[in-house]
Design an enzyme around this catalytic site. Structure first.
Site, PDB file in Angstrom:
ATOM      1  N   ASP A 136      25.578  27.951  38.760  1.00 46.48           N
ATOM      2  CA  ASP A 136      26.416  28.673  38.418  1.00 46.48           C
ATOM      3  C   ASP A 136      25.844  29.356  36.609  1.00 46.48           C
ATOM      4  O   ASP A 136      25.416  28.154  36.136  1.00 46.48           O
ATOM      5  CB  ASP A 136      27.751  28.532  38.710  1.00 46.48           C
ATOM      6  CG  ASP A 136      28.665  29.478  37.856  1.00 46.48           C
ATOM      7  OD1 ASP A 136      29.374  29.825  38.755  1.00 46.48           O
ATOM      8  OD2 ASP A 136      28.857  30.546  36.926  1.00 46.48           O
ATOM      9  N   LEU A 153      27.905  30.055  34.210  1.00 46.72           N
ATOM     10  CA  LEU A 153      29.781  30.171  33.943  1.00 46.72           C
ATOM     11  C   LEU A 153      29.656  30.980  32.659  1.00 46.72           C
ATOM     12  O   LEU A 153      30.717  30.230  32.020  1.00 46.72           O
ATOM     13  CB  LEU A 153      29.108  27.981  33.389  1.00 46.72           C
ATOM     14  CG  LEU A 153      28.822  27.602  33.728  1.00 46.72           C
ATOM     15  CD1 LEU A 153      29.472  25.897  33.184  1.00 46.72           C
ATOM     16  CD2 LEU A 153      30.399  27.243  34.705  1.00 46.72           C
ATOM     17  N   THR A 192      31.533  33.990  34.489  1.00 51.72           N
ATOM     18  CA  THR A 192      32.518  34.098  34.708  1.00 51.72           C
ATOM     19  C   THR A 192      33.084  33.044  35.330  1.00 51.72           C
ATOM     20  O   THR A 192      34.561  33.374  35.569  1.00 51.72           O
ATOM     21  CB  THR A 192      32.915  35.464  35.428  1.00 51.72           C
ATOM     22  OG1 THR A 192      31.761  35.494  36.308  1.00 51.72           O
ATOM     23  CG2 THR A 192      32.626  36.518  34.840  1.00 51.72           C
ATOM     24  N   THR A 213      31.599  43.412  50.337  1.00 49.91           N
ATOM     25  CA  THR A 213      32.999  43.792  49.016  1.00 49.91           C
ATOM     26  C   THR A 213      33.320  45.129  50.640  1.00 49.91           C
ATOM     27  O   THR A 213      32.192  45.925  51.503  1.00 49.91           O
ATOM     28  CB  THR A 213      32.950  44.276  47.757  1.00 49.91           C
ATOM     29  OG1 THR A 213      33.804  44.633  47.731  1.00 49.91           O
ATOM     30  CG2 THR A 213      31.812  44.617  47.541  1.00 49.91           C
ATOM     31  N   TYR A 224      29.718  48.464  41.250  1.00 44.06           N
ATOM     32  CA  TYR A 224      29.950  47.467  42.309  1.00 44.06           C
ATOM     33  C   TYR A 224      29.852  47.682  43.526  1.00 44.06           C
ATOM     34  O   TYR A 224      29.162  46.831  44.228  1.00 44.06           O
ATOM     35  CB  TYR A 224      31.188  46.751  42.108  1.00 44.06           C
ATOM     36  CG  TYR A 224      32.087  46.054  42.671  1.00 44.06           C
ATOM     37  CD1 TYR A 224      31.484  44.899  42.754  1.00 44.06           C
ATOM     38  CD2 TYR A 224      32.714  45.890  43.833  1.00 44.06           C
ATOM     39  CE1 TYR A 224      31.667  43.681  43.448  1.00 44.06           C
ATOM     40  CE2 TYR A 224      33.240  44.799  44.127  1.00 44.06           C
ATOM     41  CZ  TYR A 224      32.432  43.520  44.035  1.00 44.06           C
ATOM     42  OH  TYR A 224      32.447  42.047  44.675  1.00 44.06           O
ATOM     43  N   ASN A 259      41.316  42.225  50.445  1.00 42.19           N
ATOM     44  CA  ASN A 259      41.269  42.062  48.933  1.00 42.19           C
ATOM     45  C   ASN A 259      41.940  40.284  48.463  1.00 42.19           C
ATOM     46  O   ASN A 259      42.723  40.195  50.583  1.00 42.19           O
ATOM     47  CB  ASN A 259      42.263  42.742  48.162  1.00 42.19           C
ATOM     48  CG  ASN A 259      42.425  43.985  47.331  1.00 42.19           C
ATOM     49  OD1 ASN A 259      42.032  44.565  48.113  1.00 42.19           O
ATOM     50  ND2 ASN A 259      42.327  43.781  46.619  1.00 42.19           N
ATOM     51  N   ASP A 316      39.239  53.480  42.152  1.00 43.37           N
ATOM     52  CA  ASP A 316      40.272  52.367  43.177  1.00 43.37           C
ATOM     53  C   ASP A 316      40.007  53.788  44.347  1.00 43.37           C
ATOM     54  O   ASP A 316      41.283  55.066  44.321  1.00 43.37           O
ATOM     55  CB  ASP A 316      41.419  52.905  42.680  1.00 43.37           C
ATOM     56  CG  ASP A 316      41.415  51.202  42.080  1.00 43.37           C
ATOM     57  OD1 ASP A 316      41.005  50.494  42.433  1.00 43.37           O
ATOM     58  OD2 ASP A 316      42.381  51.045  40.732  1.00 43.37           O
TER      59      ASP A 316
HETATM   60  N1  UDP Z   1      46.121  46.821  40.026  1.00 40.98           N
HETATM   61  C1  UDP Z   1      47.622  47.558  39.649  1.00 40.98           C
HETATM   62  N2  UDP Z   1      47.769  46.917  38.409  1.00 40.98           N
HETATM   63  C2  UDP Z   1      46.910  45.799  37.722  1.00 40.98           C
HETATM   64  C3  UDP Z   1      46.262  45.111  38.690  1.00 40.98           C
HETATM   65  C4  UDP Z   1      45.540  46.046  39.903  1.00 40.98           C
HETATM   66  O1  UDP Z   1      48.365  48.480  40.100  1.00 40.98           O
HETATM   67  O2  UDP Z   1      47.288  45.557  37.025  1.00 40.98           O
HETATM   68  C5  UDP Z   1      46.058  47.662  41.611  1.00 40.98           C
HETATM   69  C6  UDP Z   1      44.696  48.261  41.996  1.00 40.98           C
HETATM   70  O3  UDP Z   1      44.827  49.402  41.332  1.00 40.98           O
HETATM   71  C7  UDP Z   1      44.471  48.905  43.319  1.00 40.98           C
HETATM   72  C8  UDP Z   1      45.125  46.990  43.268  1.00 40.98           C
HETATM   73  O4  UDP Z   1      46.064  46.917  42.531  1.00 40.98           O
HETATM   74  O5  UDP Z   1      44.698  49.233  44.003  1.00 40.98           O
HETATM   75  C9  UDP Z   1      44.099  45.606  43.780  1.00 40.98           C
HETATM   76  O6  UDP Z   1      43.040  45.226  42.697  1.00 40.98           O
HETATM   77  P1  UDP Z   1      42.471  44.431  42.542  1.00 40.98           P
HETATM   78  O7  UDP Z   1      41.903  44.286  40.929  1.00 40.98           O
HETATM   79  O8  UDP Z   1      42.823  43.549  42.177  1.00 40.98           O
HETATM   80  O9  UDP Z   1      41.283  44.447  43.351  1.00 40.98           O
HETATM   81  P2  UDP Z   1      40.753  45.708  43.759  1.00 40.98           P
HETATM   82  O10 UDP Z   1      41.084  46.440  44.860  1.00 40.98           O
HETATM   83  O11 UDP Z   1      40.210  45.906  43.201  1.00 40.98           O
HETATM   84  O12 UDP Z   1      39.068  44.432  44.386  1.00 40.98           O
END
Ligand code: UDP
Length: 329
Positions: A31, A33, A35, A117, A141, A170, A285
């Site tokens: 790692d 480190l 993150t 992912t 990503y 998730n 998203d």
């Molecule tokens: N989300 C949110 N507020 C936050 C963080 C995340 O509304 O402060 C929402 C984000 O838009 C997504 C979901 O929560 O729809 C999960 O986000 P996260 O970043 O945890 O995981 P991802 O889906 O990006 O892998």
């Protein structure tokens, strides 16, 4: 014989290390480190600090250790950051994987379990998403992870390597010991952010948009407990070690929860009211991500133990109460 865990100081990697060591495996952690946290590394793992893009560093690790298989978690993993800085993702994630594979070939290491992912799918054309769903990432990503999968696949075809790519939905929750859990600086993930409010580290949750075409307008996600996720990695590793062919599996619970539902569940677990505001959508998203994990259940004989989000939030809350500031750096 040892298992190399790249990114073993990160959230998911550190849980991989704990479970492997719990099962009696010898574990080597690599790692940088950037993150990850040193404190998250299991004390019984052998740790090499360095970057997987550094061929000489990686060669030294493979030279010193008798590595039988690799669990590859080392990567940047933030959708929002990847939209702003895509080249960071193509460099660290894609190039890093390329170097890792080169060194695996050099040292005749034949098996890799890869941390992929659901972001490889992009905007769902149908849900639940199975492994036949088209892969059209909508952020760098996801694009980088898909490229990594493809690079691994072509390399496996050309050399004597087998792989399992696991497409996570998730991931949430924490190790039952409460010693390790999800902690990032700055924090961007939903559950740790929600829990920062009852932990008095944040005033309110910002909900990124409530104008999505979903049950209540907020994004719907499929949350899977970290211990179940890692269990699938161990099953995948054994699957490869026992001679099975390369494959790709989704890992999720099959249930979709909106942000409002997550907020309600967290209020019930913490027994506190959690204030929130609705802000703009976060670029990159998708509206809904829900997995079909039937294939992993059938082929890897995987059976998740955490079946509802309350249990997952409960386990995350246990960690966050023990570590209100996250890990010490
Ligand atoms: N989300 C949110 N507020 C936050 C963080 C995340 O509304 O402060 C929402 C984000 O838009 C997504 C979901 O929560 O729809 C999960 O986000 P996260 O970043 O945890 O995981 P991802 O889906 O990006 O892998």
């Amino acid at each position: 014989m040892a298992i190399l865990v790249t990114g073993g100081a990160g959230y998911i990697g550190s849980h991989g290390v704990y479970q492997l060591i719990g099962l009696g495996y010898e574990v080597i952690v690599v790692d940088n480190l950037e993150t990850g946290y040193k404190n998250a590394i299991h004390p019984e793992a052998k740790f090499y600090q360095g970057d997987i893009r550094n061929r000489d560093f990686l060669r030294e690790v493979f030279e010193q250790e008798n590595i039988e298989g690799v669990m590859h978690f080392a990567a940047n993993s933030l959708v929002g950051e990847s939209m702003k800085n895509p080249l960071k993702y193509f460099d660290n994630n894609v190039h890093g994987t390329q170097v890792l594979l080169e060194i695996m070939i050099e040292y005749h290491v034949k098996h890799i379990v890869f941390s992929s992912t659901a972001a490889t799918y992009g905007e769902p054309q149908y849900v639940p998403i199975d492994e036949f769903h088209p892969t059209q990432p909508i952020n760098p990503y996801g694009e980088a992870k898909l490229m990594m999968e493809r690079i691994i696949d072509w390399t496996a075809k050309a050399f004597d390597i087998t792989y399992v790519s696991l497409r996570y939905f998730n991931v949430a929750g924490a190790h039952s010991s409460g010693k390790i859990g999800e902690s990032h600086l700055p924090e961007t993930h939903l559950i740790p952010i929600i829990l920062q409010v009852p932990n008095h580290k944040r005033e309110k949750l910002s909900i990124y948009g409530e104008d999505y075409e979903t049950k209540d307008g907020t994004c719907v996600r499929d949350y899977i407990h970290i211990e179940d996720l890692i269990d699938a990695h161990i099953k995948a590793l054994k699957y490869l070690l026992s001679g099975h062919k390369s494959d790709i599996f989704n890992l999720g619970s099959g249930e979709g929860y909106s942000i409002y539902e997550m907020l309600k569940a967290a209020e019930n677990v913490t027994k506190q009211t959690i204030p929130y505001e609705v802000v703009q959508r976060r670029p990159g998203d998708p509206a809904v991500l829900v997995a079909s994990s039937t294939k992993a259940k059938e082929i890897l004989k995987w059976a998740p133990k955490y079946n509802n989000v309350s249990q997952i939030i409960e386990s995350a809350w246990h960690f966050h109460q023990n570590h209100p500031e996250g890990f010490e750096v």
